[in-house]
Scaffold this active site. Sequence first.
Site, PDB file in Angstrom:
ATOM      1  CE  LYS A 231       8.525 -20.823  -9.533  1.00 49.20           C
ATOM      2  NZ  LYS A 231       9.271 -21.275 -10.738  1.00 49.20           N
ATOM      3  CG  ASP A 236      13.695 -24.630  -8.018  1.00 48.27           C
ATOM      4  OD1 ASP A 236      13.617 -25.651  -7.300  1.00 48.27           O
ATOM      5  OD2 ASP A 236      13.387 -24.617  -9.211  1.00 48.27           O
ATOM      6  CE  LYS A 243      16.096 -25.138 -10.561  1.00 53.11           C
ATOM      7  NZ  LYS A 243      15.566 -25.240 -11.925  1.00 53.11           N
ATOM      8  CG  ASP A 254      12.201 -20.292  -9.350  1.00 56.51           C
ATOM      9  OD1 ASP A 254      11.790 -19.846 -10.441  1.00 56.51           O
ATOM     10  OD2 ASP A 254      12.013 -21.469  -8.990  1.00 56.51           O
ATOM     11  CG  ASP A 313      13.866 -28.247 -11.293  1.00 55.67           C
ATOM     12  OD1 ASP A 313      13.669 -27.316 -10.494  1.00 55.67           O
ATOM     13  OD2 ASP A 313      14.647 -28.149 -12.269  1.00 55.67           O
ATOM     14  CD  GLU A 315      10.015 -25.213  -8.270  1.00 55.54           C
ATOM     15  OE1 GLU A 315      10.128 -23.999  -8.514  1.00 55.54           O
ATOM     16  OE2 GLU A 315      10.531 -26.086  -9.004  1.00 55.54           O
ATOM     17  NE  ARG A 317       5.177 -27.211 -14.030  1.00 55.33           N
ATOM     18  CZ  ARG A 317       5.704 -27.576 -15.195  1.00 55.33           C
ATOM     19  NH1 ARG A 317       5.149 -28.542 -15.899  1.00 55.33           N
ATOM     20  NH2 ARG A 317       6.775 -26.983 -15.669  1.00 55.33           N
TER      21      ARG A 317
END
Length: 464
Positions: A231, A236, A243, A254, A313, A315, A317
């Site tokens: 990933k 993010d 967030k 991230d 959020d 995102e 996956r």
Amino acid sequence: MPESSPSALIERKAGKAQGIAIEAVDSAHYKDALKRLDASQRRWLEQTGFEPRPGRFALLPDANGKLARVLVAVDPSEPLAALAGLPYALPVGSYHLADNGALTDMHLAALGWALGAYRFERYRKGTRAPATLAVPSAELAALAPMIEATARVRDLVNTPTEDMGPEHLADAVKQLAKAHKAKLREWVGEELLKANFPTIHAVGRASHRAPRLVELTWGKASDPKLVVIGKGVCFDTGGLDIKPSDGMRNMKKDMGGAAHAIALAGLVMQAKLPVRLTLLVPAVENAIAGNAMRPGEVITTRAGHTVEVDNTDAEGRLILCDAIAYGAEQQPELMLDFATLTGAARVALGPDLPVLFANQDALAERVLDAGRAVVDPLWRLPLWRPYRKMLDSSVADFANSGASRHAGAITAALYLERFVPDGLPWLHLDTYAWNDADRPGRPRGGEAMGLRAMFAFLQQRYAR
């Protein structure tokens, strides 16, 4: 690529006591260690109140006041941490581990020393060099690849997004491909839509930096196919489901899953494991702009499943599902992914234990055993399929998230599992990739968690 501090391990010449001896002691070995000291050194230990409690060390002078020996108190059951606090605590110089002492696993002790010597110095130079530990040449050769791979993960994660955006993450893969004469392919921006990677594009389209998917391939076509996915969300914000500031503060990390995948691919190629390797890194920034992905949108994924965006959020996956679907098309013998995927995994197991998911029990046990052997522990959570209903959607095949906060790490893994064909062995590692505070061998910032375990497992699986 960012640059970290050089390794603090040096080659120890055969038959020579190189530098100052370090003797590891615990309560069981302390009396024997005292017998090897002269009267003035024993008196020094008594006067300074030294006790063999893990983490303490004593500098012992000779009759002329010159540093002659170091005693370090250790817990033999934690060899990785035994020497990890010494590289910057001891005076600059060369040291070697004495033959007698409480430590029996010299390999892990030396690795801990090297990990403790790491400093991220791209933006601020260190005030001193680490002390060096002399180890046998064979040991040094065996340790070097993992030390370099761990530093690679840490460097990539520690670098702020301005200097580690999707294009920079792609450059890291390109450098790796060049170093190992691997093939490279990349889809950028609108090319993702033309090539049918819609979820990667949807997540990254709002950033001024184009989203992309980077593919590296290496090895003989006749060897077993191994797909490694990471990933790569370089920052993010949470998207329109933004967030809070404390949740966004460290979101440069991230892309930690991609950092692990890149490092693992490097280890596989350096070890020349007999596999046909495919490395996939979907690299995006989850940003906010007029064209940002909105809650309630429905995306048709590469695999043909329709997914309702319940939460922007969730995102990671989304970018992974297209990469997993593409990886599965190659019909690999094994597919695995790394991701800093859920806060729920940290709530369940804390920051130190990565969560392992696997669709085969025997496969999971081999990975867990490998992690224990190299002191890189993982903890398995179940793919509890009744929880799939938590991702139900009234307008699409399923959603990327749901209303319930229960079992968040499990539901994220269940989402990804929908894109893994039946019968394909699959491993998913939900890792933190970060140290919240300084500890021996684990400086604050980016961290490799699960890397040693996964590489040890692959070495065993593909042993020649």
